[in-house]
Design a protein around this motif. Structure first.
Motif, PDB file in Angstrom:
ATOM      1  N   ALA A   1      -1.172  -2.676  -4.417  1.00  0.00           N
ATOM      2  CA  ALA A   1      -0.780  -3.773  -5.294  1.00  0.00           C
ATOM      3  C   ALA A   1      -0.731  -5.058  -4.478  1.00  0.00           C
ATOM      4  CB  ALA A   1       0.576  -3.480  -5.925  1.00  0.00           C
TER       5      ALA A   1
ATOM      6  N   SER B   1       4.921   3.809   2.473  1.00  0.00           N
ATOM      7  CA  SER B   1       4.559   2.518   1.906  1.00  0.00           C
ATOM      8  C   SER B   1       4.634   1.442   2.968  1.00  0.00           C
ATOM      9  CB  SER B   1       5.424   2.190   0.695  1.00  0.00           C
ATOM     10  OG  SER B   1       6.554   1.453   1.085  1.00  0.00           O
TER      11      SER B   1
ATOM     12  N   THR C   1       0.877  -1.168   0.000  1.00  0.00           N
ATOM     13  CA  THR C   1       0.000   0.000   0.000  1.00  0.00           C
ATOM     14  C   THR C   1       0.911   1.213   0.000  1.00  0.00           C
ATOM     15  OG1 THR C   1      -1.396  -1.275   1.476  1.00  0.00           O
ATOM     16  CG2 THR C   1      -1.978   1.031   1.156  1.00  0.00           C
ATOM     17  N   ARG C   2       0.695   2.097  -0.958  1.00  0.00           N
ATOM     18  CA  ARG C   2       1.558   3.270  -1.049  1.00  0.00           C
ATOM     19  C   ARG C   2       0.716   4.539  -1.069  1.00  0.00           C
ATOM     20  NH1 ARG C   2       6.752   3.230  -2.579  1.00  0.00           N
ATOM     21  NH2 ARG C   2       6.567   1.158  -3.465  1.00  0.00           N
TER      22      ARG C   2
ATOM     23  N   GLU D   1      -2.269   3.832  -3.719  1.00  0.00           N
ATOM     24  CA  GLU D   1      -1.976   2.823  -4.740  1.00  0.00           C
ATOM     25  C   GLU D   1      -1.849   1.492  -4.002  1.00  0.00           C
ATOM     26  OE1 GLU D   1       1.988   2.367  -7.042  1.00  0.00           O
ATOM     27  OE2 GLU D   1       1.202   4.407  -7.405  1.00  0.00           O
TER      28      GLU D   1
ATOM     29  N   SER E   1      -2.947  10.441  -2.407  1.00  0.00           N
ATOM     30  CA  SER E   1      -3.282   9.477  -3.448  1.00  0.00           C
ATOM     31  C   SER E   1      -2.808   8.113  -2.990  1.00  0.00           C
ATOM     32  CB  SER E   1      -2.642   9.869  -4.779  1.00  0.00           C
ATOM     33  OG  SER E   1      -1.244   9.954  -4.620  1.00  0.00           O
TER      34      SER E   1
ATOM     35  N   ASP F   1      -6.264  -5.742  -6.755  1.00  0.00           N
ATOM     36  CA  ASP F   1      -6.085  -4.378  -6.253  1.00  0.00           C
ATOM     37  C   ASP F   1      -6.798  -4.110  -4.935  1.00  0.00           C
ATOM     38  OD1 ASP F   1      -8.600  -4.397  -7.205  1.00  0.00           O
ATOM     39  OD2 ASP F   1      -8.194  -3.087  -8.942  1.00  0.00           O
TER      40      ASP F   1
END
Lengths: 265, 474, 314
Positions: free
Chosen positions: A259, A73, A9-10, A257, A255, A199
Motif C-alpha cells: 500500500a 510489515s 509492505t506486508r 500486500e 502472500s 500499489d
C-alpha cells in the motif's frame, strides 16, 4: 513541491520463517533537488540489523526476521521536498567510475530487438535520441500491470511486447549502453495527480549525456522526471536497486500486500 | 633453452659448492645413502600419518593424496634473503595501495599509468568493493609472491597471489619433519625459524579487527568444507592459531554481526580468514546459488562490523595482465624503482605483442590471464608441433586472454634420488602478512620442485613436490 | 565450541565405540561357530540383529545367512554403514571435521586406525587371519581411547567425546540384551542346562564381561546375576547404569562450564532415577523385554535432545 509518502509492505507466511534476512533499499537520500525532510521506517516481525551506504550511494538497511515470524510489515513514512530540474541530475559524482554504468548486465544485454529499436532513433544528439526513445519504448512495450516477470531481460520484454515500468527502464538502459552511453536504473516514487493510493513503486532510467551529465528519462510516461519524482535507489539494473532483496528459511505460502500513498503536502 | 647455462643453487655453474650449502654438503658426504633412503621413506610415512594431504578436486575422501617431499633442503643465505624481502615488502605495499586506489579514486588510471580496460574489463574487479576501506587500508592480508631464480643475484617475480595463497601448511610441516628426522642438521646450521607463522598470522589478523570488536578479537577460519582440496591446510591453520574452523552453515548474520553457532548459542566473529572464493561468499550479494556462503556477510562487512581477509575483490592482483603492469604500479605508489624484477611479459591483447608471440611461440611460455595451477598454459620449448598449432588457434581466437613470457633458465636444487643427488628446477613462494602494524615476511617459504628431470612445471597438481626452505642466519 | 564440532566429536567417538562393539560381536559369533554349541545360522542372525544391520543384510545378500557372508557384511561391507570399516571411516571423517578440537596424538591414532583397517580389510579376511585382524582393530581403536585419555584437556571437548562413547555403549549393551533377553528369563528347563550356559556365555562375551563377572559374582552363573551385572552393576563399565552415570557426570561438567541445566541433563537424570535405581527383581517384575525396550527408547530420545540442546545442527 513537498510530497508526503507512506509505503507499507506486508508479507504473510503460511509456514513460519525460522530465519531470514531482507536487504532494503527504501530510504531516499537528500541531494540538490531533493530534500528529505523526514523519513521513518517501522518494522513488525523483523529487527533492524545494520545500515550502510552501498557503492551507488544508496542507503541500505538489513533486517532480520524474528524467529517463527508469520507476518512481516515494513512501513516507511516521510516527507520529501522536490525541486524542478527538468530531469537533469547533473555532473557525475561519487567513487563509482562512470564506465561502470556502461557495463552490460544480463538484464540489459542488447539483442536484435534492442538493436533495432536503437536504430529507429538514429541521428541527432544523445539527448535528442533519448527523448525519441521514450515514446518508442512505450509503444513497443505495452504497459500492463503484472504482465511481466521480475527476472525478464530488456530483450524479453521487447520480444513479448509488454511489461511494466521496470522493463521500460531496462530497455532504455540496454539501448543506451549499446550506443556506448553510461546509463543506470532508478527506483523511486511518482506522485500522480489523479490519485494518492498506488500499489507499486516506480522505476525509470538515467543516461549520462554530454555537457548535461545525468538526465532522467521515464519511458513509461514518455517524459523526463520532474518534481513529481522521488529518487530512492540507483543501480546497474533492477538487481542493484531493488527495494527488497531477501533470503529466508521456511516461510512457504507467502502472500504480499503493498500500500503506497503519495500526496502533495 | 638447453644451451643456456643453468644455475644450480648448491654448485652454482660449476662444481664448487656454494657457501650457503657448504655445511650441509659436508654433512651429506658423511652420510650413508642407505640411511638417507630410509629417512626419506620415514618422512613419507610421517606425512601419511599426520594426514597432510590434498584432495583431488571433485573427488571423495578416497582420493586424498600426498605431495611428495624431498629431504634435501633448499638453502638461502641471510643476506640474499634480506635483499629479497625488501623487494617483497615493497611489492606488497604497492599491491595494497593499488587495491585501495582502484576501489576509490582510481588515480592510476587518471594518471594514464595503466589503461582503464585493465580494470573495467576485468572480472576480478568487484564493484561492491567501491568505497570500502577496511581497517588500516589492508585489502590483501595474506600474500604469496611466487619467485624464480636464474642466477646468484637474479630473482624474478613469476606471479602475485593476493587472493588466497595456499601451501603455507607445507612450509610448516616440511620444517617440522626435517626437525624430527635430522635434528643434528639444525645444530650445525643456524636456520631462521618459520614456526612463528601461526602466531604471527593470528596477531596480524587480530590487528585488523573492526572497531566493534570487544577485548581480544574473535578470529575464525572459513573453509568451503572437508572435500576442498586444501581442507587439511584450513584445519591446520585454525588448529595452530587456536581458533574455530567454520563453514557457511555454522554462521549467520544476527544482531548486525556475523555470528557462529556454538554449543552455547551464537557468538560474534570479528575477523574471518576465508578460504572460499568471492563468488561463493554471500548468496545474498554474490552468486545466489552458493550453498557455501553466508547470506548478508557482505552487508556486515560494508557496515564496518567485520574484517574479511583477504578482502573481496583482491583477486585482481592475481591477474596476469595486471601483473605485466607491476613495475608501473610499484613506481606509482611507492615512488621507488621496483627492487624485484618482473619477467618480461607480452600482452597478447596488443597487436604488436601478439605478432611477436605468434612468430616465437616455440621459445615462449604462454599463460591464461586468469589461469592458475599450471592449467591451460603452453611451454613452447617442450611442446609438440601439434600442441603448438592447437594453442596457436586458441591464442588467435582470444588474444586478450593470454600473456607470454620467455622461458627462463630456472635455477635447480638437488633432490635425493636412487642414484644420489640430482638437480631439479624449483620456484619459491614466500608468505607475507600485512596488518596496520606492518608487513611480516616469514624467512623461507614454500619451495616447489619439479620432480621430473628437466621439467619446469612445479605445481603439485602436475606432479611437483616440495622441500624445506632454509634461510640461514649470517 | 561450534555446535558442529560438538556434533563431530560426539559422532566420532560413537563410531569408534560402535566399531569396537561390532568387532566384539564378530568375535563372539566366531566363537559359537568354532565351539558348535549353538545353531550357527541362528546365532549369526542374532548377531546381525544386535548390530542393527539384519534388514540391510537381507536386502544386499539375500535370505540365507551364512557365516562367511555375515562376517564380511559386519566387517568390511561398504553397503553396511554399521560395518567395522564403515564406522572407522566415518569416525575418521568426523575426526577430520573436528581436527582443530583434538590433539595431534588423537588424530594420528585415529588416522592409523583407519589406515590399518583399510589395509587389513582391503580383501576378504581369511578364517585363520580373522582373530588377528580383529585383535589389531581393537588395539587400534583402543589407541584412540588411550591418547584421548592421555593427551586431551578435560574440557567441553572431552565431555562430548565421553557422552558419545557412553551413549553408544549403553545402546549396544541394551541391544545385546534385547536380542537375547529370553535366555535370562526364568526358564522351564532346569537351571544350568548346557544350552543356557552357552547362551549366557555368549552374552558375557559380547560385552567382554566373562572375567569381570566371575570376579564379582563367582564361577556359578545365574541369569539374575547376569542381568544385574549388565544392567545395574555400577562396577561394570558396559552396564547401563554405569554408562548413564557417566553421561550424567559429563553433562554436569558441561552445565558447570556453561551455567544452567539443559533439558537433556534433566532427561538423563530422570532415566537414572526411574530405571536404574530399581532392584533387579523389580526389573524382572516390570518385564525384562519391556524394560529394555523402554531404555532403548529413552536413550534414542536422549540422543535427539542432546542434538537440540547443544545446537549440533541449528
Amino acid at each position: 513541491m513537498r510530497l508526503k509518502i507512506s509505503h507499507t509492505t506486508r508479507y504473510r507466511f503460511e509456514v513460519p520463517v525460522t530465519f531470514g534476512l531482507q536487504q532494503l533499499r527504501l530510504r531516499p537520500r537528500s541531494r540538490r533537488d531533493q530534500q528529505v525532510i523526514r523519513w521513518d521506517m517501522t518494522l513488525e516481525g523483523a529487527t533492524h540489523q545494520l545500515s550502510y551506504e552501498d557503492h551507488h550511494g544508496n542507503y541500505v538497511d538489513l533486517i532480520g526476521f524474528d524467529r517463527d515470524c508469520t507476518e512481516l510489515s515494513v512501513r516507511c513514512e516521510g516527507e520529501v521536498e522536490i525541486g524542478e530540474a527538468h530531469g537533469v541530475i547533473g555532473r557525475h559524482v561519487g567513487l563509482v567510475p562512470l564506465w561502470l554504468y556502461q557495463r552490460v548486465t544480463p538484464r540489459t544485454k542488447a539483442g536484435p530487438a534492442v538493436k533495432a529499436l536503437l536504430k529507429s532513433v538514429e541521428g541527432g544528439t544523445v539527448l535528442g535520441r533519448c527523448h525519441a526513445l521514450m515514446p518508442a519504448i512505450a509503444e513497443a512495450v505495452a504497459y500492463e500491470t503484472g504482465s511481466s516477470e521480475s527476472h525478464w531481460t530488456a530483450e524479453e520484454a521487447l520480444t513479448e511486447g509488454r511489461g511494466v515500468c521496470q522493463d521500460h527502464a531496462h530497455v532504455l538502459i540496454a539501448c543506451a549502453r549499446e550506443a556506448g552511453w553510461p546509463a543506470r536504473y532508478v527506483s523511486g516514487y511518482l506522485m500522480m495527480d489523479d490519485r494518492t493510493a498506488q500499489d507499486a513503486m516506480h522505476a525509470w532510467a538515467e543516461v549520462h549525456v554530454p555537457d548535461l551529465g545525468w538526465v532522467g528519462f521515464d519511458p513509461a510516461n514518455a517524459m523526463s522526471p520532474d518534481e513529481h519524482y522521488v529518487r530512492v535507489a540507483l543501480g546497474l539494473d533492477y538487481g542493484d536497486a531493488a527495494p527488497v532483496n531477501g533470503r529466508r528459511v521456511g516461510g512457504e505460502g507467502e502472500s504480499l500486500e503493498v500500500a503506497i500513498e503519495i500526496a502533495q503536502q | 633453452m638447453a644451451d643456456r647455462p643453468i644455475f644450480d643453487e648448491m654448485t652454482g655453474l660449476g662444481d664448487e659448492v656454494r657457501q650457503p650449502y657448504a655445511n650441509f654438503h659436508g654433512w651429506f658426504e658423511g652420510e650413508d645413502p642407505r640411511h638417507l633412503r630410509a629417512k626419506q621413506r620415514e618422512a613419507e610415512e610421517l606425512f601419511r600419518l599426520t594426514g597432510i594431504t590434498f584432495n583431488v578436486y571433485g573427488r571423495a575422501e578416497a582420493e586424498e593424496r600426498l605431495i611428495p617431499f624431498d629431504i634435501i633442503p633448499r638453502i638461502i643465505a641471510g643476506r640474499e634473503w634480506q635483499r629479497l624481502s625488501r623487494g617483497i615488502e615493497q611489492r606488497v605495499r604497492a599491491l595494497n595501495a593499488f587495491l585501495y586506489d582502484i576501489y576509490h579514486g582510481q588515480e592510476i588510471i587518471k594518471a594514464g599509468r595503466i589503461p582503464q580496460d585493465m580494470i573495467s574489463r576485468n572480472d576480478a574487479f568487484e564493484p561492491q568493493m567501491i568505497g570500502v576501506t577496511p581497517p588500516g587500508r589492508v585489502y590483501t592480508h595474506i600474500v604469496g609472491i611466487d619467485l624464480v631464480r636464474t642466477g646468484p643475484d637474479q630473482f624474478y617475480v613469476l606471479e602475485d597471489n593476493g587472493r588466497t595463497p595456499s601451501g603455507v601448511s607445507y612450509m610448516l610441516e616440511n620444517r617440522e619433519t626435517m626437525l624430527q628426522m635430522f635434528p643434528e642438521l639444525f645444530t650445525r646450521n643456524r636456520v631462521q625459524p618459520v614456526q612463528t607463522y601461526p602466531t604471527d598470522l593470528l596477531n596480524s589478523l587480530s590487528a585488523c579487527a573492526p572497531d566493534c570488536a570487544e577485548g581480544k578479537p574473535c578470529v575464525a577460519v572459513m573453509t568451503p568444507g572437508i572435500y576442498n582440496s586444501a581442507y587439511f591446510e584450513h584445519a591446520f591453520l585454525a588448529d595452530q592459531m587456536g581458533v574455530e574452523l567454520v563453514e557457511g552453515n555454522d554462521m549467520r548474520v544476527m544482531d548486525g554481526r556475523l555470528c557462529m553457532r556454538t554449543t552455547q548459542g551464537y557468538k560474534p566473529i570479528d575477523v574471518i580468514y576465508r578460504r572460499i572464493d568471492d563468488a561463493f561468499l554471500d548468496p545474498l550479494n554474490f552468486n545466489p546459488e552458493s550453498a557455501l556462503g553466508v547470506p548478508g556477510i557482505m552487508d556486515v562487512y560494508r557496515a564496518g562490523r567485520l574484517t574479511i581477509a583477504n578482502a573481496p575483490g583482491t583477486g585482481i592482483c592475481d591477474d596476469k595482465a595486471i601483473y605485466s603492469y607491476m613495475p608501473e604500479i610499484v613506481e606509482f605508489y611507492t615512488g621507488e624503482r621496483p627492487l624485484l624484477e618482473n619477467v618480461p611479459t607480452w600482452r597478447c591483447a596488443e597487436p604488436a605483442a601478439l605478432a611477436y608471440v605468434l612468430d616465437n611461440l616455440k621459445e615462449l611460455v604462454v599463460k591464461e590471464v586468469h589461469g592458475s595451477g599450471g592449467y591451460g598454459m603452453l611451454i613452447g620449448p617442450t611442446s609438440s608441433k601439434k600442441e603448438l598449432s592447437d594453442f596457436r588457434k586458441k591464442l588467435m581466437a582470444r588474444p586478450s586472454n593470454y600473456i607470454a613470457q620467455p622461458t627462463l633458465a630456472l635455477s635447480t636444487v638437488p633432490i635425493f634420488t636412487k642414484a644420489g643427488l640430482s638437480p631439479r628446477h624449483v620456484d619459491l613462494r614466500p608468505y607475507v602478512l600485512v596488518s596496520p602494524q606492518g608487513i611480516n615476511i616469514t624467512p623461507g617459504g614454500l619451495t616447489r620442485v619439479a620432480l621430473k628431470k628437466g621439467s619446469l612445471v612445479v605445481n603439485s597438481s602436475q606432479g611437483g613436490g616440495t622441500k624445506d626452505t632454509w634461510v640461514l642466519e649470517d | 565450541m561450534l555446535g558442529k564440532t560438538a556434533n563431530g566429536l560426539f559422532w566420532m567417538y560413537r563410531q569408534l565405540e560402535r566399531a569396537e562393539n561390532i568387532a566384539r560381536l564378530i568375535e563372539t559369533g566366531q566363537r559359537i561357530a568354532l565351539t558348535r554349541l549353538g545353531s550357527t545360522e541362528e546365532e549369526w542372525k542374532s548377531v546381525l540383529q544386535t548390530s542393527g544391520s539384519l534388514a540391510g543384510y537381507y536386502e544386499h545378500l539375500g535370505d540365507e545367512i551364512t557365516r562367511d557372508h555375515a562376517v564380511d557384511w559386519l566387517l568390511r561391507s561398504k553397503d553396511n554403514p554399521g560395518s567395522v570399516m564403515s564406522c572407522i571411516a566415518q569416525a575418521r571423517h568426523n575426526a577430520r571435521l573436528v581436527r582443530t578440537a583434538i590433539t595431534t596424538e588423537v588424530w594420528e591414532a585415529t588416522n592409523t586406525a583407519y589406515m590399518t583397517a583399510k589395509d587389513q580389510l582391503a580383501r576378504k579376511v581369511a578364517d585363520r587371519d580373522l582373530p588377528g585382524v580383529l585383535r589389531m582393530l581393537r588395539q587400534r581403536t583402543g589407541m584412540v581411547r588411550g591418547t584421548t585419555h592421555g593427551t586431551m584437556l578435560r574440557n567441553e571437548i572431552y565431555d562430548f567425546a565421553r557422552i558419545g562413547t557412553f551413549l553408544e555403549r549403553a545402546d549396544n549393551t541394551a541391544r545385546i540384551i534385547d536380542v537375547k533377553y529370553y535366555v535370562l528369563l526364568p526358564s522351564v528347563m532346569s537351571v544350568g542346562s548346557s544350552i543356557d550356559n552357552v547362551q549366557w556365555e555368549i552374552l558375557l562375551r559380547s560385552v567382554s564381561g566373562r572375567g569381570g563377572f566371575r570376579m564379582a559374582y563367582g564361577a556359578q552363573t545365574d541369569p539374575h546375576d547376569i542381568a544385574q551385572f549388565l544392567i545395574l552393576d555400577r562396577r561394570m563399565p558396559r552396564s547401563l547404569a554405569f554408562c548413564i552415570g557417566k553421561i550424567i557426570d559429563n553433562m554436569a561438567y558441561l552445565s558447570a562450564d556453561y551455567g544452567g541445566q539443559l533439558p537433556c541433563c534433566v532427561m538423563a537424570e530422570e532415566v537414572q532415577q526411574k530405571y536404574l535405581r530399581l532392584s533387579i527383581d523389580e526389573v524382572f517384575e516390570y518385564g525384562l523385554h519391556e524394560y529394555i525396550q523402554k531404555m532403548l527408547g529413552e536413550m534414542a530420545a536422549l540422543g535427539r535432545q542432546i542434538e537440540i540442546d547443544y545446537r549440533f545442527y541449528e
